[in-house]
Design a protein around this motif. Structure first.
Motif, PDB file in Angstrom:
ATOM      1  N   LEU A 145       0.820  -1.208   0.000  1.00 48.49           N
ATOM      2  CA  LEU A 145       0.000   0.000   0.000  1.00 48.49           C
ATOM      3  C   LEU A 145       0.857   1.261   0.000  1.00 48.49           C
ATOM      4  O   LEU A 145       0.544   2.246  -0.680  1.00 48.49           O
ATOM      5  CB  LEU A 145      -0.934  -0.015   1.210  1.00 48.49           C
ATOM      6  N   ILE A 146       1.957   1.231   0.754  1.00 46.18           N
ATOM      7  CA  ILE A 146       2.837   2.409   0.812  1.00 46.18           C
ATOM      8  C   ILE A 146       3.521   2.635  -0.534  1.00 46.18           C
ATOM      9  O   ILE A 146       3.560   3.758  -1.056  1.00 46.18           O
ATOM     10  CB  ILE A 146       3.872   2.244   1.940  1.00 46.18           C
ATOM     11  N   ILE A 147       4.095   1.565  -1.090  1.00 46.11           N
ATOM     12  CA  ILE A 147       4.787   1.696  -2.377  1.00 46.11           C
ATOM     13  C   ILE A 147       3.820   2.131  -3.471  1.00 46.11           C
ATOM     14  O   ILE A 147       4.143   2.994  -4.308  1.00 46.11           O
ATOM     15  CB  ILE A 147       5.468   0.365  -2.746  1.00 46.11           C
ATOM     16  N   ASN A 148       2.626   1.568  -3.466  1.00 49.74           N
ATOM     17  CA  ASN A 148       1.639   1.950  -4.467  1.00 49.74           C
ATOM     18  C   ASN A 148       1.195   3.405  -4.270  1.00 49.74           C
ATOM     19  O   ASN A 148       0.976   4.143  -5.244  1.00 49.74           O
ATOM     20  CB  ASN A 148       0.444   1.003  -4.397  1.00 49.74           C
ATOM     21  N   GLY A 149       1.078   3.826  -2.988  1.00 50.15           N
ATOM     22  CA  GLY A 149       0.706   5.203  -2.708  1.00 50.15           C
ATOM     23  C   GLY A 149       1.769   6.200  -3.116  1.00 50.15           C
ATOM     24  O   GLY A 149       1.463   7.356  -3.424  1.00 50.15           O
ATOM     25  N   LEU A 150       3.023   5.773  -3.129  1.00 51.48           N
ATOM     26  CA  LEU A 150       4.127   6.635  -3.563  1.00 51.48           C
ATOM     27  C   LEU A 150       4.347   6.577  -5.079  1.00 51.48           C
ATOM     28  O   LEU A 150       5.321   7.172  -5.572  1.00 51.48           O
ATOM     29  CB  LEU A 150       5.423   6.221  -2.847  1.00 51.48           C
ATOM     30  N   ASN A 151       3.456   5.872  -5.778  1.00 52.73           N
ATOM     31  CA  ASN A 151       3.567   5.714  -7.229  1.00 52.73           C
ATOM     32  C   ASN A 151       4.883   5.050  -7.644  1.00 52.73           C
ATOM     33  O   ASN A 151       5.485   5.398  -8.666  1.00 52.73           O
ATOM     34  CB  ASN A 151       3.433   7.074  -7.940  1.00 52.73           C
ATOM     35  N   LEU A 152       5.315   4.095  -6.830  1.00 53.45           N
ATOM     36  CA  LEU A 152       6.541   3.364  -7.122  1.00 53.45           C
ATOM     37  C   LEU A 152       6.267   1.931  -7.550  1.00 53.45           C
ATOM     38  O   LEU A 152       7.187   1.113  -7.603  1.00 53.45           O
ATOM     39  CB  LEU A 152       7.454   3.367  -5.887  1.00 53.45           C
ATOM     40  N   TYR A 153       5.003   1.620  -7.828  1.00 51.23           N
ATOM     41  CA  TYR A 153       4.674   0.270  -8.299  1.00 51.23           C
ATOM     42  C   TYR A 153       5.328   0.025  -9.663  1.00 51.23           C
ATOM     43  O   TYR A 153       5.373   0.892 -10.517  1.00 51.23           O
ATOM     44  CB  TYR A 153       3.156   0.113  -8.423  1.00 51.23           C
ATOM     45  N   ASN A 154       5.861  -1.189  -9.812  1.00 45.77           N
ATOM     46  CA  ASN A 154       6.528  -1.601 -11.045  1.00 45.77           C
ATOM     47  C   ASN A 154       7.776  -0.762 -11.318  1.00 45.77           C
ATOM     48  O   ASN A 154       8.082  -0.405 -12.454  1.00 45.77           O
ATOM     49  CB  ASN A 154       5.572  -1.527 -12.242  1.00 45.77           C
ATOM     50  N   PHE A 227       9.557 -13.272  -3.764  1.00 47.38           N
ATOM     51  CA  PHE A 227       8.138 -12.998  -3.547  1.00 47.38           C
ATOM     52  C   PHE A 227       7.812 -11.514  -3.683  1.00 47.38           C
ATOM     53  O   PHE A 227       6.888 -11.131  -4.420  1.00 47.38           O
ATOM     54  CB  PHE A 227       7.709 -13.509  -2.172  1.00 47.38           C
ATOM     55  N   TRP A 228       8.564 -10.655  -2.974  1.00 46.36           N
ATOM     56  CA  TRP A 228       8.273  -9.223  -3.037  1.00 46.36           C
ATOM     57  C   TRP A 228       8.501  -8.643  -4.433  1.00 46.36           C
ATOM     58  O   TRP A 228       7.642  -7.905  -4.945  1.00 46.36           O
ATOM     59  CB  TRP A 228       9.084  -8.466  -1.987  1.00 46.36           C
ATOM     60  N   PRO A 229       9.610  -8.924  -5.127  1.00 46.43           N
ATOM     61  CA  PRO A 229       9.745  -8.414  -6.498  1.00 46.43           C
ATOM     62  C   PRO A 229       8.649  -8.903  -7.434  1.00 46.43           C
ATOM     63  O   PRO A 229       8.265  -8.187  -8.359  1.00 46.43           O
ATOM     64  CB  PRO A 229      11.123  -8.945  -6.931  1.00 46.43           C
ATOM     65  N   MET A 230       8.142 -10.095  -7.199  1.00 46.27           N
ATOM     66  CA  MET A 230       7.061 -10.591  -8.050  1.00 46.27           C
ATOM     67  C   MET A 230       5.768  -9.815  -7.790  1.00 46.27           C
ATOM     68  O   MET A 230       5.021  -9.496  -8.726  1.00 46.27           O
ATOM     69  CB  MET A 230       6.823 -12.076  -7.786  1.00 46.27           C
ATOM     70  N   VAL A 231       5.511  -9.487  -6.514  1.00 42.59           N
ATOM     71  CA  VAL A 231       4.267  -8.801  -6.165  1.00 42.59           C
ATOM     72  C   VAL A 231       4.266  -7.363  -6.659  1.00 42.59           C
ATOM     73  O   VAL A 231       3.239  -6.856  -7.146  1.00 42.59           O
ATOM     74  CB  VAL A 231       4.043  -8.851  -4.637  1.00 42.59           C
ATOM     75  N   ILE A 232       5.395  -6.684  -6.564  1.00 39.53           N
ATOM     76  CA  ILE A 232       5.425  -5.241  -6.790  1.00 39.53           C
ATOM     77  C   ILE A 232       5.756  -4.875  -8.237  1.00 39.53           C
ATOM     78  O   ILE A 232       5.829  -3.691  -8.575  1.00 39.53           O
ATOM     79  CB  ILE A 232       6.446  -4.578  -5.824  1.00 39.53           C
ATOM     80  N   THR A 233       5.978  -5.853  -9.108  1.00 40.56           N
ATOM     81  CA  THR A 233       6.264  -5.569 -10.519  1.00 40.56           C
ATOM     82  C   THR A 233       5.314  -6.371 -11.403  1.00 40.56           C
ATOM     83  O   THR A 233       4.806  -7.416 -10.997  1.00 40.56           O
ATOM     84  CB  THR A 233       7.716  -5.944 -10.879  1.00 40.56           C
ATOM     85  N   GLU A 234       5.118  -5.857 -12.603  1.00 38.55           N
ATOM     86  CA  GLU A 234       4.264  -6.562 -13.551  1.00 38.55           C
ATOM     87  C   GLU A 234       4.876  -6.655 -14.947  1.00 38.55           C
ATOM     88  O   GLU A 234       4.504  -7.528 -15.717  1.00 38.55           O
ATOM     89  CB  GLU A 234       2.905  -5.863 -13.656  1.00 38.55           C
ATOM     90  N   SER A 235       5.803  -5.801 -15.275  1.00 33.94           N
ATOM     91  CA  SER A 235       6.415  -5.848 -16.602  1.00 33.94           C
ATOM     92  C   SER A 235       7.711  -6.645 -16.546  1.00 33.94           C
ATOM     93  O   SER A 235       8.418  -6.651 -15.537  1.00 33.94           O
ATOM     94  CB  SER A 235       6.697  -4.443 -17.122  1.00 33.94           C
ATOM     95  N   VAL A 236       8.013  -7.299 -17.653  1.00 31.91           N
ATOM     96  CA  VAL A 236       9.238  -8.104 -17.735  1.00 31.91           C
ATOM     97  C   VAL A 236      10.474  -7.228 -17.573  1.00 31.91           C
ATOM     98  O   VAL A 236      11.486  -7.658 -17.006  1.00 31.91           O
ATOM     99  CB  VAL A 236       9.273  -8.858 -19.081  1.00 31.91           C
ATOM    100  N   GLN A 237      10.426  -5.992 -18.008  1.00 30.07           N
ATOM    101  CA  GLN A 237      11.583  -5.102 -17.965  1.00 30.07           C
ATOM    102  C   GLN A 237      11.949  -4.664 -16.557  1.00 30.07           C
ATOM    103  O   GLN A 237      13.007  -4.062 -16.352  1.00 30.07           O
ATOM    104  CB  GLN A 237      11.321  -3.868 -18.835  1.00 30.07           C
ATOM    105  N   LYS A 238      11.104  -4.942 -15.575  1.00 35.06           N
ATOM    106  CA  LYS A 238      11.377  -4.560 -14.191  1.00 35.06           C
ATOM    107  C   LYS A 238      11.580  -5.776 -13.289  1.00 35.06           C
ATOM    108  O   LYS A 238      11.662  -5.629 -12.078  1.00 35.06           O
ATOM    109  CB  LYS A 238      10.231  -3.702 -13.639  1.00 35.06           C
ATOM    110  N   ARG A 239      11.675  -6.935 -13.858  1.00 33.23           N
ATOM    111  CA  ARG A 239      11.802  -8.156 -13.070  1.00 33.23           C
ATOM    112  C   ARG A 239      13.265  -8.443 -12.739  1.00 33.23           C
ATOM    113  O   ARG A 239      14.181  -8.066 -13.486  1.00 33.23           O
ATOM    114  CB  ARG A 239      11.186  -9.338 -13.827  1.00 33.23           C
TER     115      ARG A 239
END
Length: 293
Positions: A145-154, A227-239
């Motif tokens: 929630l914090i990372i998403n609120g800071l617009n740092l998702y993915n 686990f955490w990198p998988m949850v907080i990223t969705e594009s292959v370029q950020k994995r």
């Protein structure tokens, strides 16, 4: 009893003691050898399997020597199916960035806890200790929630940010700083050395072994984090690499391409193995020595 008899008894007891020491050493070495085989067998089996093709694995699953060496072909196919250069770059950026942030935060905090007296010091240190009782899984939703609120998702910063503060490193470095003799600090102050300069010039070099030990542990943990990198990223370029292994699995043409899977595993763990070979002496020394020699 004559002197010759006493000498004979001493020689016999000395020989018995030497035989006992030799026997104990042989038993210890045998146990170490057996433990090494147990721990190295899975790694050796990964290399053996990566050299086989799919047909050879299914026909001769327990064969040590492949019918045909296919390691180069398997590795080429692995590199073709996934952007491993992107995964490596992301993993190195995250691992090194997290380590630098942890050291920049933990070393001054540990120095303050070990050398200064301030209000609520015990409370704050207990707060740091309490962090060890909180499992990373219980922080997954708040961190998300914090990372998403800071617009740092993915983003790579979103992967690294929750690991910037490390309670265990503060505890380790605080203990190391407290081992430095107070006479050394008093002498530095008499010579006009301020607290910050004392920490940088004297304190940090004195606890170098602890810093090396923690740095290696932190790098390995971030390298293998999944686990955490998988949850907080969705594009292959950020994995990162660990998540990249899962992405590689989704590109498989069948569900059991074990040769390619083991080749991909070697691609992921190879830098760690190389680092272990080159820095094994420093790693062992960092764990068995303290900040003062």
């Amino acid at each position: 009893m004559s002197a010759e008899a006493r000498g004979y008894i001493r020689d016999k007891s000395g020989m018995a003691a030497r035989r006992k020491r030799i026997t104990s050493k042989l038993v210890f070495n045998a146990i170490i050898l057996l433990a090494s085989i147990v721990f190295l067998f899975p790694l050796a089996w990964i290399f053996i399997t990566s050299m086989k093709d799919q047909v050879d694995i299914l026909k001769h699953p327990m064969a040590i020597i492949p019918t045909e060496f296919m390691f180069v072909e398997n590795m080429k196919e692995v590199l073709r199916r996934a952007p491993w250069d992107v995964f490596y770059k992301n993993t190195i950026i995250v691992a090194v960035g997290v380590l630098v942030a942890q050291l920049c935060i933990s070393i001054p905090a540990a120095f303050a806890f070990s050398n200064f007296k301030f209000k609520f010091q015990s409370f704050f240190y207990l707060f740091v200790l309490a962090r060890l009782l909180v499992s990373p899984e219980s922080l997954l939703l708040p961190n998300y929630l914090i990372i998403n609120g800071l617009n740092l998702y993915n983003t790579l910063l979103g992967i690294a940010l929750p690991s910037f503060a490390s309670a265990i490193s503060i505890i380790i470095f605080r203990g190391a700083f407290m081992e430095i003799p107070t006479a050394l600090k008093d002498s530095a102050r008499i010579d006009g050395c301020g607290d910050f300069r004392y920490m940088m010039v004297i304190g940090i070099p004195m606890i170098k072994s602890r810093i090396i030990a923690f740095s290696i542990t932190s790098l390995v943990y971030q390298w293998d984090s999944y686990f955490w990198p998988m949850v907080i990223t969705e594009s292959v370029q950020k994995r990162t690499l660990a998540v990249g292994m899962a992405y590689f699995g989704t590109q498989a043409e069948s569900a059991s391409e074990w040769g390619l899977t083991m080749a991909a595993a070697i691609l992921v763990i190879l830098p760690l193995l190389i680092a272990l070979v080159f820095f094994q002496r420093q790693l062992v020394a960092s764990f068995v020595t303290s900040g003062i020699k």
